[in-house]
Design a protein around this motif. Structure first.
Motif, mmCIF file in Angstrom:
data_model
loop_
_atom_site.group_PDB
_atom_site.id
_atom_site.type_symbol
_atom_site.label_atom_id
_atom_site.label_comp_id
_atom_site.label_asym_id
_atom_site.label_seq_id
_atom_site.Cartn_x
_atom_site.Cartn_y
_atom_site.Cartn_z
ATOM 1 N N SER A 180 0.805 -1.226 0.000
ATOM 2 C CA SER A 180 0.000 0.000 0.000
ATOM 3 C C SER A 180 0.835 1.272 0.000
ATOM 4 O O SER A 180 0.511 2.239 -0.708
ATOM 5 N N THR A 181 1.909 1.299 0.790
ATOM 6 C CA THR A 181 2.671 2.540 0.985
ATOM 7 C C THR A 181 3.231 3.136 -0.296
ATOM 8 O O THR A 181 3.054 4.341 -0.547
ATOM 9 N N PRO A 182 3.923 2.360 -1.142
ATOM 10 C CA PRO A 182 4.467 2.991 -2.359
ATOM 11 C C PRO A 182 3.389 3.576 -3.256
ATOM 12 O O PRO A 182 3.574 4.648 -3.844
ATOM 13 N N TYR A 183 2.247 2.897 -3.351
ATOM 14 C CA TYR A 183 1.177 3.415 -4.198
ATOM 15 C C TYR A 183 0.477 4.610 -3.562
ATOM 16 O O TYR A 183 0.019 5.521 -4.260
ATOM 17 N N ALA A 184 0.387 4.629 -2.232
ATOM 18 C CA ALA A 184 -0.188 5.793 -1.551
ATOM 19 C C ALA A 184 0.668 7.033 -1.797
ATOM 20 O O ALA A 184 0.149 8.121 -2.075
ATOM 21 N N ILE A 185 1.983 6.855 -1.719
ATOM 22 C CA ILE A 185 2.895 7.985 -1.942
ATOM 23 C C ILE A 185 2.784 8.500 -3.370
ATOM 24 O O ILE A 185 2.642 9.714 -3.607
ATOM 25 N N ILE A 186 2.849 7.592 -4.335
ATOM 26 C CA ILE A 186 2.792 8.021 -5.727
ATOM 27 C C ILE A 186 1.430 8.621 -6.052
ATOM 28 O O ILE A 186 1.306 9.570 -6.840
ATOM 29 N N GLY A 187 0.361 8.099 -5.424
ATOM 30 C CA GLY A 187 -0.974 8.657 -5.649
ATOM 31 C C GLY A 187 -1.066 10.103 -5.201
ATOM 32 O O GLY A 187 -1.628 10.953 -5.894
ATOM 33 N N ILE A 188 -0.509 10.398 -4.028
ATOM 34 C CA ILE A 188 -0.513 11.769 -3.509
ATOM 35 C C ILE A 188 0.311 12.685 -4.409
ATOM 36 O O ILE A 188 -0.097 13.808 -4.729
ATOM 37 N N VAL A 189 1.480 12.198 -4.843
ATOM 38 C CA VAL A 189 2.341 12.994 -5.727
ATOM 39 C C VAL A 189 1.627 13.313 -7.035
ATOM 40 O O VAL A 189 1.652 14.454 -7.520
ATOM 41 N N VAL A 190 0.965 12.315 -7.610
ATOM 42 C CA VAL A 190 0.279 12.509 -8.891
ATOM 43 C C VAL A 190 -0.862 13.513 -8.762
ATOM 44 O O VAL A 190 -1.058 14.368 -9.635
ATOM 45 N N ILE A 191 -1.618 13.433 -7.677
ATOM 46 C CA ILE A 191 -2.704 14.399 -7.457
ATOM 47 C C ILE A 191 -2.145 15.816 -7.325
ATOM 48 O O ILE A 191 -2.720 16.777 -7.857
ATOM 49 N N LEU A 192 -1.019 15.969 -6.633
ATOM 50 C CA LEU A 192 -0.390 17.289 -6.501
ATOM 51 C C LEU A 192 0.065 17.819 -7.861
ATOM 52 O O LEU A 192 -0.095 19.009 -8.164
ATOM 53 N N VAL A 193 0.615 16.934 -8.689
ATOM 54 C CA VAL A 193 1.033 17.339 -10.038
ATOM 55 C C VAL A 193 -0.181 17.765 -10.862
ATOM 56 O O VAL A 193 -0.127 18.735 -11.631
ATOM 57 N N ALA A 194 -1.303 17.049 -10.690
ATOM 58 C CA ALA A 194 -2.531 17.413 -11.395
ATOM 59 C C ALA A 194 -2.985 18.819 -11.011
ATOM 60 O O ALA A 194 -3.432 19.601 -11.864
ATOM 61 N N ILE A 195 -2.866 19.143 -9.726
ATOM 62 C CA ILE A 195 -3.241 20.482 -9.258
ATOM 63 C C ILE A 195 -2.357 21.538 -9.916
ATOM 64 O O ILE A 195 -2.825 22.607 -10.339
ATOM 65 N N ILE A 196 -1.050 21.240 -10.014
ATOM 66 C CA ILE A 196 -0.124 22.183 -10.652
ATOM 67 C C ILE A 196 -0.502 22.410 -12.115
ATOM 68 O O ILE A 196 -0.571 23.546 -12.591
ATOM 69 N N PHE A 197 -0.768 21.309 -12.840
ATOM 70 C CA PHE A 197 -1.107 21.434 -14.251
ATOM 71 C C PHE A 197 -2.455 22.115 -14.460
ATOM 72 O O PHE A 197 -2.700 22.705 -15.516
ATOM 73 N N SER A 198 -3.353 22.042 -13.464
ATOM 74 C CA SER A 198 -4.644 22.711 -13.589
ATOM 75 C C SER A 198 -4.498 24.225 -13.522
ATOM 76 O O SER A 198 -5.408 24.968 -13.905
ATOM 77 N N ARG A 199 -3.335 24.695 -13.040
ATOM 78 C CA ARG A 199 -3.119 26.132 -12.864
ATOM 79 C C ARG A 199 -2.170 26.730 -13.906
ATOM 80 O O ARG A 199 -1.810 27.898 -13.815
#
Length: 418
Positions: A180-199
């Motif tokens: 679970s941990t590696p995918y939880a970390i990458i999931g959070i990172v990807v969502i943050l990147v999505a927020i950046i690209f939305s702006r």
């Protein structure tokens, strides 16, 4: 040399696209990581859930199956709303699928893990459908193959980190490992990147052929009909055969990655954790260096010639693996990773060459061909279960022969037109 580098990101209209190129290139790392960690999951599920090699190949099958099902919708999103929308859709699905591994770690259900991976696969489809053709048009037309190889070198960096992180969490110490941990970390990172690209705003690139198509449409319906007939996507033979070559390349790459750990642990007496490190720093390290070097080589040698040489080298490596060689087999893997490093971006760019206004549509079809990654691991898994792991590598050998034939055709056509 400085002038050539500058023109690499400068379009015919004088605009410089270095900044959007850098931003989009960061995405290549994210899907490289997502793909390469699958190769560790494959072996992990075999042992933790007591399943066969053929069953574990479903890990790759659901991810690459997502490419087949999502490629056309992804292409429509990009054509209707632009590259940026494709990127945001892809990042959102990728992040959601990764975060689903948190409840998955509690349920420990193989079908639930497969569903989570399918969602990730749909997200990766959108990302690749948008990013791969986008970097080919962010500058001069003659620099397309170099730009996509440069971007794909960061994809190679992601391929290094995937087995490294996966091996750290899944093959370290005793027990079944922490999935679970590696995918939880990458999931959070990807969502943050999505927020950046939305702006941020990514420029939409209009090719010369796009402009010509618009002018043609204003000259009359009869002329427009004639132009469409002359420029049908399926009349571009490089594209059609490029689809075939890309299907077989992804099939070969995915099959090799899926059973690298199985092969070296069975034939070279190497542990799972050691094998994941060899895959990360050895195989994927050379894979990344090959892509960086490939961009440089293609500034001096035609892309189709480089592709032909690499396909022949990879086929030779598969012949060695068929013998069941021990450490020599490990060396053959390394040769293969070096040779196959430039194949995906080069085939992709060559297939898109000269398509102009068809580029976005063609990209979605090319991304569909990534479904080859769902087929080869299953065939290799069945072959390994029935015959042997070594014999299973006859499948990627056949794939590399097809790629060599495609490259040879382009090489001959190029010499004829010179």
């Amino acid at each position: 040399m400085d002038k050539r580098k500058h023109k690499l990101f400068e379009a015919a209209n004088g605009k410089n696209y270095l900044l959007p190129f850098v931003l989009v290139t960061t995405l290549f790392f994210l899907w490289g990581f997502a793909h390469s960690i699958l190769d560790v999951l494959n072996k992990h599920f075999q042992e933790s859930m007591n399943i066969s090699k053929a069953e574990s190949a479903l890990v790759q099958a659901v991810v690459y199956g997502g490419y087949f099902l999502m490629a056309i919708p992804a292409g429509r999103i990009i054509r209707r709303f632009g590259y940026r929308s494709g990127v945001l859709t892809g990042l959102s699905l990728y992040g959601i699928g990764a975060l689903l591994f948190i409840p998955g770690g509690m349920l420990l259900s193989f079908p639930f893990f497969l569903f989570s991976l399918f969602v990730i696969g749909c997200g990766l489809t959108c990302l690749e459908t948008a990013a791969n053709p986008y970097v080919t048009v962010l500058g001069s037309a003659e620099g397309a193959e170099r730009r996509i190889n440069l971007s794909q070198s960061f994809n190679g960096l992601g391929w290094i980190f995937g087995p490294l992180v996966g091996g750290l969490f899944l093959f370290s110490g005793e027990g079944e490992g922490d999935i679970s941990t590696p995918y939880a970390i990458i999931g959070i990172v990807v969502i943050l990147v999505a927020i950046i690209f939305s702006r941020i705003k990514l420029p939409e690139i209009e090719t010369e052929e796009d402009s010509c198509a618009e002018q043609t449409s204003m000259e009359g319906s009869s002329v427009d009909s004639h132009a469409s007939a002359q420029t049908s996507l399926w009349q571009h033979r490089n594209f059609v055969w490029g689809m075939v070559a890309l299907f077989f390349y992804v099939a070969a790459q995915t099959g090799i990655n899926s059973f690298f750990i199985n092969y070296v642990t069975e034939n070279a007496s190497i542990s799972n954790s050691e094998a994941s490190l060899l895959l990360s720093f050895g195989g994927m390290g050379l894979f990344m260096l090959g892509r960086i070097g490939g961009s440089w080589v293609m500034s001096r040698i035609k892309a189709e010639t480089v592709l032909l040489a690499c396909a022949v080298g990879a086929a030779a490596a598969m012949c060695i693996l068929l013998t069941g060689a021990g450490m020599l087999g490990v060396a053959a893997f390394f040769l293969c990773y070096l040779c196959e490093s430039i194949m995906f971006p080069t085939i992709f760019a060559l297939a898109l060459r000269g398509l102009g206004r068809h580029t976005k549509q063609a990209s979605s079809y090319l991304i569909m061909c990534i479904v080859g990654g769902a087929v080869a691991p299953l065939l290799m898994g069945v072959t390994a279960d029935v015959l042997s792991m070594s014999v299973a590598f006859a499948i990627p050998l056949a794939c590399f022969i097809v790629i060599a034939a495609y490259a040879f055709r382009l090489h001959v056509v190029g010499k004829h037109n010179a």
